[in-house]
Structure formats: structure tokens, C-alpha cells
Design an enzyme around this catalytic site. Structure first.
Site, short mmCIF file in Angstrom:
data_model
loop_
_atom_site.label_atom_id
_atom_site.label_comp_id
_atom_site.label_asym_id
_atom_site.label_seq_id
_atom_site.Cartn_x
_atom_site.Cartn_y
_atom_site.Cartn_z
N ASP A 176 -4.91 -1.18 -7.62
CA ASP A 176 -4.53 -0.03 -7.62
C ASP A 176 -5.17 0.75 -6.68
OD1 ASP A 176 -4.81 3.34 -8.43
OD2 ASP A 176 -6.38 2.28 -10.56
C1 NOJ Z 1 -5.73 5.75 -9.14
C2 NOJ Z 1 -5.42 5.82 -10.95
O1 NOJ Z 1 -6.50 4.69 -11.08
C3 NOJ Z 1 -3.89 4.83 -11.60
O2 NOJ Z 1 -4.13 4.84 -12.41
C4 NOJ Z 1 -2.70 5.41 -11.02
O3 NOJ Z 1 -1.67 5.04 -11.12
C5 NOJ Z 1 -2.60 4.91 -9.35
N1 NOJ Z 1 -4.15 5.60 -8.76
C6 NOJ Z 1 -1.54 5.65 -8.09
O4 NOJ Z 1 -1.66 7.51 -8.71
#
Ligand code: NOJ
Length: 766
Positions: A291
Site C-alpha cells: 500500500d
Molecule cells: C491507500 C489505500 O489504503 C489503498 O486502498 C489505495 O489503493 C492506495 N492508497 C492507492 O491510492
């Protein structure tokens, strides 16, 4: 003959692939061809270029963590980038892809990802709402349309489905998942993956799914965003792990590691999780992405003291792609210095190249960049019509005293509330590609529905979202500000004056869309103060009030339930929600949604699920009982149970029987029930099957969902629903060795219209 755009150095390879007629389906032949292709490509790659494939730097203007500067174009030329995310539009994507293909040494195409969470420009209900449809065809179709639109706009990889089971309405991201139940969550996970990926990723209208957040993110302690999680394996495997596994079994091409720790080790750098379980036990063959800055955050966790150390740990754990941290891409010295294994770099690079191969990017790096598609595909009338239908299916009718709803299209209607005329809120949180200016507000939806009927629609905002301007700024950040400069008294006076002229009041109130989603944890989940006070004043007028309630989470609706005759939980149902709300309010659509999270009576009940495990001191009635599991000051039961939702018609459940009262461990028994539409309108009912395993080594819940069927019945029509019960359906992961088991004993088989109102038959297992 397929056209290969791949650079000269690999022309021969590409031609070989073309000549063998290779389609990128998952066949043994195709796998072998893919291996040969990737082997030859990797043989040409330097260490730095291999590490470049593992790099997913920050790109677009959408950030979900610390914003970063990066010279992406130069990095692409140098082969230091494997993909980009949240860049929107064929033109910019084509241009960036051109740099990769024409200006980098090997011309390896980039992967373009995006948070396509609940639709693209045609926005579907937020996942929590969509799940309330219990309509797997609709779920799959929404993902399919999302893929069709996103791929027409350059995107080939979505960071969805989010399958984190959650029992805590304080957590803002409960909006992004399918609620509290692992069985339903698993079916939805499968449907989403099938919708995004279709029968084959070789079809350029499909995109690769990324199941997230692996694992257990929905358990953040106290519902506080990014907090730690502490499940034991027994509960993790029986509940939270199941939808991830279902998505993997359905063929999800990629997985995103969660921010949280699992067994005390950050998921992003957790070898047990990403390698032993995911690849070893579950047989996952795709790639794992971190993430946003998840890799470098191992330092915040205190398990690593440098970016290099974090990157080494994550690579070793089985991470293949690093979102934003620039950790994996910087590992060359560590590899050369023997601190990091070249084998692991190769394995990760191979997985990334395989993903690109499966997506057909080596055949045509611009295959998702067809400039002619946008007009006919994106936000098309057909897609909007589907989204409107699905939005109507996703809303949940919580209360409807004296059949106040549906409303007739006559007289004077007062539409009041801060959510009544706000465009940016309609799509709901985390709709990256949304174009709010093309969506209607509730006011516009109702106006259109009433056009030509002679009915009069009056409107007043009535209040701000909440009294505290600063709190409202937090609740409406990211461009959804809606603060009205007038005083609370002036706004309320205006609302009361139009309400006095009306025959009926529709109150469009609740949360703004940014009050749920990432980093939107809240401990107050009641109606915000200013809106509550407004409702109180409106109720004093003695006119019928319909509450159209907006929310991205389960909320506490005690006062509303006690004082208002009709409540429609409209969640955030996407780009077409205004029309869909009108459809439901005026009866063009008969509501059929059922809750996938129970609604509490008090925030203090969290964490809270209908899947209550048996305790040693049970409490049957929910009220106070000394020395039983209960609260002294609030019922332990929900206000509205899991699986609950009303219709404008009624359904009767009769003739429930099991084909046998005894089932051998390796046998099968059927549960039959007849469902009849006893009302006067066509309607859809969601028939639910629960089991309660009375005797098992591991403590089982009193009730757990193990089947459902959604059926549409004409007035007076009956249908028999049959569920087949066997060990596969009724088993559980037993304590410690976690094997799927069903033990001899007694199982309560329950069927009903929600988790509370069920009929029971006892089944002996021998
Ligand atoms: C953080 C989030 O937790 C995740 O779900 C998302 O896909 C990513 N950022 C990318 O934007």
C-alpha cells in the site's frame, strides 16, 4: 496477425509469440510461452532494470499519503519504473507509455493502475451499499462496467476489491468493504474479481483485480484508522481471511498488502503472510503490491531502521511491487553487497513481467489507449441505466409506518437538508474518476420525477452539516466543502417556513461523503448535531417526515427510529443515486436491499456483529441480566439486525423442512422453504440461510450465514427455495490445525428474511 509494438530488441520474441497464436488465457501452453518470453526478456535486463519493474512511484494528483515530488519521466527513461497509478485519461497515459516504450532501453511497457473502487465515471453504490443488494449478478456487472470504462481510458489494473470484513462502524473504511459477514463477503469478492477480470485478461475490456488489504485491516483496534490488529488464528481464518481466499481462488491477479501488522509483523514485510500462506497454502501466482508508502512505514513500526532494511525485509517476505516508497528500486547496492538475494529480485521481476504479459501489454502497450472508445463507452446511457437500477437495489428501507412510502406524485413536498442539493457528495467517497458536474442532486432527481405531475417541490438547506465549522471542514475536505455562511437560526427558519406549506417533508440528511472512507474514523456516529436539531424542530410540525439517510457506515438512528415514520438508508449510491432515490420514494422501484452490517443502538457496542460466538454466560433477551454477557445501560442487541430491510410488499415463509433430520458427515441434506409474495406489488426478497453449530471443538457463533437467494416475485406468486447442506457448506476451521471440519453433533438450520427473524429445524450430524 497481432501487431507488436514492442521494441526492436524484442521483435523476434514478440513475433514468436504471435506466430504461435498465443492467447493469454491461463493454459499450460500459454504459461510455457510466457515463461520463455519472460526468460528471454530477463536475460537482457540489468539488475537496475529488474528493480525498476518493482517500482510504483507516485504519479497523479491523487494522493492517499504524504505527497511526493518525483521526476517520473526521467525515471521511466532510465527503466526505473514498473507502473503508475491514478493517472486519468488516454492522452496522458498514452504519452507516458510512449516514453516507456520508445525512450527506455528495453521499451518495457508500464502498468497503469487506479483506485477504481465502485465504478469509473459511471459510479456505482459504495461497496458497503452495493453489498446490500445481495445481488451477485449486479455486483459482477458493476465491476464489469467499471472495467469497461476504465480500460477505455487507459487503465488496466484496479486496486479493488477491498474485502476487509469489519465489525466496527467507527472505522471509516467500512464503507469500502462488503460489511460484517465472511460468507457474503466471499461471494462478493468472487463476483468482483470475475467482473473485473472477465473470462480472460486477454480481453482488452477487462482489467486486473487487486484484492486488498491483505490481511485483517478491517480489525483495526477501536476502529481507529491505521491502528494495529490482534486477531487469533482461529477467528482470523474463520472470518476475516475467508474473502481474501475467495478472491484468490477466483483468480485475482494481484494482492495489496495491508498497512497493519499480522502476528506482530507489518503485513508488507510479513513472510508468513505473503509467502507461506498466500503463495504456499493458497497457491497464489500473481504479484503483491504494497500500500502507499507501506514499505518505508516498517521504520515507523520500529522493525527496521533504514529504507534499505525495510526493502530487504519486504522483498524477502514476498512483496513484488513497492508503492511510492522507492525502497525496492534502490536495492542494487544491497544485492551487490550480498545483503539481499538476487533470486528474490528475479522472482519479483518475473511476476511483474508476467502480469504485463497476461494483460497483453507486450503485444500492444497501447491496447488500453484507444482514443475512440471514450465517447461510446464512458458514462454511456446504458451504463447509467444499469447504475440507476443497481442503486435502487442497494438502498435499504428501514422503517415505513402505515405504508407512508411510496409517495404519490401530488401535493406539496418540502425537501430539506444539507445533503439535498449537493452534487459532489452524490457519488460517495473514493470515486477517483468521478465527474460530479455530470451527476444530479437529490433535488434535481425529485424535480425530474415530479415534472408534469402538478406536484410542487419546495427546497431549503435547513442547516449546515454540523455546527462546528472546523469539524465540517474536516468532514468535507478534498473539495467537497458545502458550508453555508448563514446563521443556524436563519437556515432553520427558512426550512420551517417551507415545511409549513408542505404536505410531506423529505429530509435528506446524514453524513457527507468524506465522513467515511480512508482516515475518517469517528466515535460519534449519530446524526450530526445541527441536522439532529433541525429534525427535532421539523418533527414538532406534526407532518409526515421521510428521512433519506446518507451514510458511508452503520450509524446510530435511535432518535430517528423513535420519532420518524419512514427511513430510507440511501448510503451513497453513486452517480445515479438522485434518480434512484426518486425511483424508490415514488414507488417506481420497490426497495429490496438488506443490511450487511447491523445498526447499533450505541457506538459503545463496537466491535459488534450478528455472528456472536457462544459465550459461557449467554444473554438471550439482549437486556440486563446479572452475570450474563450484557450491558447495564443499553441492550446488547442491534437496533436493526444484519440482513434486515423492508419492501413495499410482504413475503411469507412457509413449508420449511429438511429432506432428512440426520446427515452423515460425508452426506447431503436439502433445506426447502416456500416464499410467497403476499402483498400487492412485485418485489424482490433475499432469502437467508443461517446455521448454528451447537457442538464443536471450537466455539461457534449462534448464527452464521451460509447461503442466500435473491428472488423476484409477482403479487401472489410463490417459489420454493432449496439450499443444499453438506460439510463443505457447514464446516469451519478447527482450532490450532485450522483444517476445515464438520464434527458430529447438532446443527440448527435457520431460514428467514433477516438474521433475527428465522425459523429453525434441527439437523443431526453423524
Ligand atoms: C491507500 C489505500 O489504503 C489503498 O486502498 C489505495 O489503493 C492506495 N492508497 C492507492 O491510492
Amino acid at each position: 496477425m497481432k501487431k507488436s509494438f514492442f521494441v526492436v530488441a524484442f521483435a523476434c520474441l514478440a513475433i514468436t509469440v504471435v506466430l504461435t497464436g498465443c492467447r493469454h488465457e491461463n493454459t499450460a501452453c500459454d504459461d510455457a510461452q510466457m515463461r520463455v518470453f519472460v526468460d528471454k526478456l530477463m536475460a537482457q535486463m540489468t539488475l537496475e532494470e529488474k528493480l525498476g519493474q518493482l517500482n510504483l512511484p507516485v504519479t497523479g494528483n491523487i494522493v492517499t499519503g504524504a505527497a511526493r515530488e518525483s521526476n517520473v519521466a526521467e525515471d521511466i527513461r532510465q527503466g526505473r519504473v514498473g507502473g503508475l497509478f491514478n493517472l486519468k485519461g488516454v492522452k496522458p497515459i498514452r504519452e507516458v507509455q510512449r516514453i516507456a516504450v520508445e525512450e527506455s532501453r528495453l521499451g518495457i511497457p508500464l502498468l497503469f493502475g487506479m483506485d477504481v473502487i465502485h465504478g469509473y465515471e459511471t459510479v456505482f453504490p459504495i461497496p458497503l451499499a452495493l453489498a446490500c443488494s445481495w445481488d451477485m449478478d449486479a455486483v459482477e456487472q458493476s465491476a464489469q462496467i467499471a472495467a469497461r470504462e476504465a480500460t477505455a481510458d487507459g487503465i488496466c489494473w484496479t486496486f479493488s476489491p477491498m474485502v476487509d470484513v469489519c465489525h466496527d462502524g467507527r472505522w471509516g473504511r467500512i464503507s469500502e468493504g462488503s460489511g460484517e459477514d465472511p460468507y457474503l463477503g466471499s461471494r462478493i469478492a468472487e463476483a468482483m474479481v470475475h467482473g473485473y477480470q472477465g473470462a480472460s485478461l486477454a480481453d482488452s475490456a477487462t482489467m486486473m483485480a487487486c484484492v486488498k488489504h491483505f490481511a485483517l485491516y478491517g480489525l483495526v483496534e477501536a476502529g481507529r484508522e491505521y491502528n494495529n490488529v490482534y486477531p487469533d488464528d482461529f477467528h482470523a481464518f474463520n472470518e476475516y481471511m475467508r474473502p481474501y481466499k475467495a478472491a484468490i481462488d477466483a483468480g485475482a491477479g494481484s494482492v495489496m498488502a495491508a498497512f497493519n501488522t499480522v502476528h506482530g509483523i507489518p503485513a508488507t514485510g510479513n513472510r508468513w503472510l505473503l509467502t507461506d500462506l498466500l503463495r504456499g497454502q493458497w497457491g497464489f501466482r500473481g504479484f503483491v503490491v504494497s500500500d502507499y508508502t507501506g514499505l518505508e512505514e516498517l521504520q515507523e513500526n520500529g522493525v527496521c531502521s533504514s529504507l534499505e532494511q525495510s526493502a530487504i525485509q519486504c522483498l524477502d517476505a514476498g512483496l513484488d511491487m513497492d508503492m511510492v516508497s522507492n525502497g525496492l528500486v534502490s536495492l542494487a547496492d544491497a544485492v551487490r553487497g550480498g545483503r539481499c538475494s538476487m533470486q528474490q529480485v528475479d522472482a519479483a521481476c518475473r511476476r511483474m513481467l508476467e502480469a504485463k504479459y497476461k494483460l497483453g501489454l507486450f503485444d500492444d502497450p497501447y491496447r488500453y489507449c484507444d482514443t475512440t472508445l471514450r465517447k461510446s463507452v464512458i458514462l454511456s446511457d446504458t451504463h447509467r441505466a444499469v447504475a440507476r437500477r443497481i442503486a435502487g437495489e442497494s438502498m435499504v428501507l428501514l422503517k415505513n409506518d402505515n405504508r407512508l412510502l411510496p409517495l404519490s406524485k401530488r401535493g406539496t413536498i418540502a425537501l430539506i437538508g444539507p445533503l439535498a442539493d449537493t452534487r459532489p457528495n452524490m457519488s460517495g467517497r473514493w470515486a477517483v474518476a468521478a465527474v460530479p458536474e455530470r451527476y444530479k442532486t437529490v433535488r434535481e432527481g425529485l424535480q425530474d420525477a415530479l415534472r408534469g405531475t402538478g406536484a410542487r417541490l419546495l427546497y431549503a438547506k435547513g442547516s449546515n452539516l454540523m455546527y462546528d465549522a472546523q469539524a465540517e471542514a474536516i468532514a468535507t475536505m478534498f473539495g467537497r466543502e458545502m458550508r453555508d455562511p448563514r446563521s443556524a437560526e436563519a437556515m432553520r427558519a427558512e426550512a420551517l417556513s417551507i415545511a409549513r406549506q408542505a404536505d410531506i417533508i423529505i429530509a435528506a440528511m446524514g453524513e457527507a461523503s468524506e465522513m467515511s472512507g480512508e482516515c475518517a474514523s469517528r466515535v460519534n456516529i449519530e446524526m450530526p448535531d445541527a441536522q439532529h436539531d433541525l429534525l427535532l424542530e421539523l418533527a414538532k410540525l406534526g407532518k409526515p417526515i421521510v428521512l433519506v439517510h446518507f451514510a458511508g457506515r452503520p450509524t446510530v438512528l435511535n432518535w430517528e427510529t423513535d420519532h420518524l415514520p419512514a427511513i430510507l438508508e440511501s448510503w451513497f449510491c453513486g452517480s445515479e443515486s438522485a434518480d434512484a432515490i426518486a425511483d424508490v420514494l415514488f414507488g417506481d422501484v420497490n426497495p429490496s436491499g438488506k443490511l450487511v452490517v447491523q445498526l447499533p443502538r450505541h457506538v459503545g457496542q463496537y466491535p459488534f456483529s450478528y455472528r456472536q460466538y457462544r459465550t459461557s454466560r449467554p444473554n438471550t433477551g439482549g437486556g440486563f441480566g446479572k452475570f450474563s454477557t450484557c450491558y447495564a445501560d443499553v441492550s446488547s442487541h442491534p437496533l436493526y439486525p444484519f440482513g434486515y430491510g423492508l419492501s413495499y410488499t410482504q413475503f411469507a415463509y412457509t413449508n420449511f423442512y429438511l429432506t432428512d433430520s440426520i446427515m452423515p458427515l460425508d452426506g447431503k441434506v436439502e433445506a426447502h422453504v416456500t416464499v410467497t409474495n403476499t402483498g400487492d406489488r412485485t418485489g424482490a426478497e433475499i432469502v437467508q440461510l443461517y446455521i448454528g453449530d451447537r457442538v464443536a471443538k471450537g466455539v461457534r457463533p449462534y448464527k452464521e450465514l451460509r447461503g442466500f437467494e435473491r428472488l423476484t416475485l409477482q403479487p401472489g406468486e410463490s417459489r420454493e427455495v432449496v439450499f443444499t447442506l453438506d460439510a463443505d457448506l457447514m464446516g469451519y476451521y478447527e482450532p490450532y490445525d485450522l483444517t476445515w471440519t464438520l464434527e458430529p453433533g447438532e446443527v440448527e438450520v435457520m431460514i428467514g428474511c433477516n438474521s433475527r427473524d428465522t425459523q429453525m429445524q434441527l439437523l443431526k450430524i453423524k
